[in-house]
Design an enzyme around this catalytic site. Structure first.
Site, PDB file in Angstrom:
ATOM      1  N   GLU A  28       0.808  -1.219   0.000  1.00  0.00           N
ATOM      2  CA  GLU A  28       0.000   0.000   0.000  1.00  0.00           C
ATOM      3  C   GLU A  28       0.842   1.270   0.000  1.00  0.00           C
ATOM      4  O   GLU A  28       0.314   2.364   0.176  1.00  0.00           O
ATOM      5  CB  GLU A  28      -0.959  -0.010   1.199  1.00  0.00           C
ATOM      6  CG  GLU A  28      -2.020  -1.075   1.063  1.00  0.00           C
ATOM      7  CD  GLU A  28      -3.049  -1.074   2.178  1.00  0.00           C
ATOM      8  OE1 GLU A  28      -2.855  -0.358   3.192  1.00  0.00           O
ATOM      9  OE2 GLU A  28      -4.057  -1.788   2.035  1.00  0.00           O
ATOM     10  N   TYR A 133     -13.577  -7.711  -5.023  1.00  0.00           N
ATOM     11  CA  TYR A 133     -14.741  -7.435  -4.167  1.00  0.00           C
ATOM     12  C   TYR A 133     -16.005  -7.281  -5.006  1.00  0.00           C
ATOM     13  O   TYR A 133     -17.074  -7.754  -4.623  1.00  0.00           O
ATOM     14  CB  TYR A 133     -14.502  -6.193  -3.316  1.00  0.00           C
ATOM     15  CG  TYR A 133     -13.317  -6.296  -2.394  1.00  0.00           C
ATOM     16  CD1 TYR A 133     -12.966  -7.505  -1.789  1.00  0.00           C
ATOM     17  CD2 TYR A 133     -12.521  -5.191  -2.134  1.00  0.00           C
ATOM     18  CE1 TYR A 133     -11.867  -7.602  -0.955  1.00  0.00           C
ATOM     19  CE2 TYR A 133     -11.425  -5.279  -1.295  1.00  0.00           C
ATOM     20  CZ  TYR A 133     -11.101  -6.489  -0.705  1.00  0.00           C
ATOM     21  OH  TYR A 133     -10.016  -6.582   0.126  1.00  0.00           O
TER      22      TYR A 133
END
Length: 165
Positions: A28, A133
């Site tokens: 990240e 997702y």
């Protein structure tokens, strides 16, 4: 690939959890933000009455990922919710079903605990995760803006608030 198993994290997993946290932070682009120490993990995940919980995903005997979650509450639903703080699968293990297995396991926990929601956040540039997702029929909640207080602003607000006893 052998069968995936998911088990609750234990105090013996402290270094493994921190390893996964650092890998996630590198992914990240925020490794410099990781402040957690083994003592933090011990004090929060493995204390007498934890408010946060961990899972370890294994492929045979090999740890391939982890998840950390906690329960929140919706006044509108009158039910607890399950909030997924972190889910991470090592890069060389991705695409083998470990992420989906962890999400399914967490969904079962949410259903078993009568939670009305199962929620998480994802960085807006993390296209592979967003696509994953979306494939699960999870829905982004774009009408809400997430706010955060940390460091000096948090301390300043806490100092300005009346204390309750």
């Amino acid at each position: 690939m052998t069968a995936l198993t998911i088990r609750p994290a234990t105090a013996e997993d402290t270094d493994l959890i921190l390893h996964f946290v650092r890998e996630l932070a590198i992914y990240e682009k925020a490794e410099h933000e990781v402040l957690a120490t083994p003592e933090h993990v011990q004090r929060t995940l493995f204390c007498q009455n934890p408010k946060v919980f961990g899972l370890i995903c294994l492929d045979g005997d090999t740890p391939v990922g982890f998840a950390v979650y906690f329960f929140n509450y919706s006044t509108w639903q009158g039910q607890h919710g399950l909030y997924l703080e972190d889910l991470y699968i090592s890069p060389e293990q991705r695409g083998k079903g470990a992420g989906k297995a962890l999400l399914q396991h967490l969904a079962r926990i949410a259903v078993d605990q009568d939670c009305g929601r199962f929620e998480w956040s994802v960085l807006d540039w993390n296209t592979p995760s967003i696509e994953f997702y979306d494939s699960l029929d999870a829905k982004p909640q774009s009408e809400w803006i997430r706010y955060r207080l940390t460091g000096a602003p948090l301390q300043a607000l806490a100092g300005a608030a009346p204390t309750s006893k």
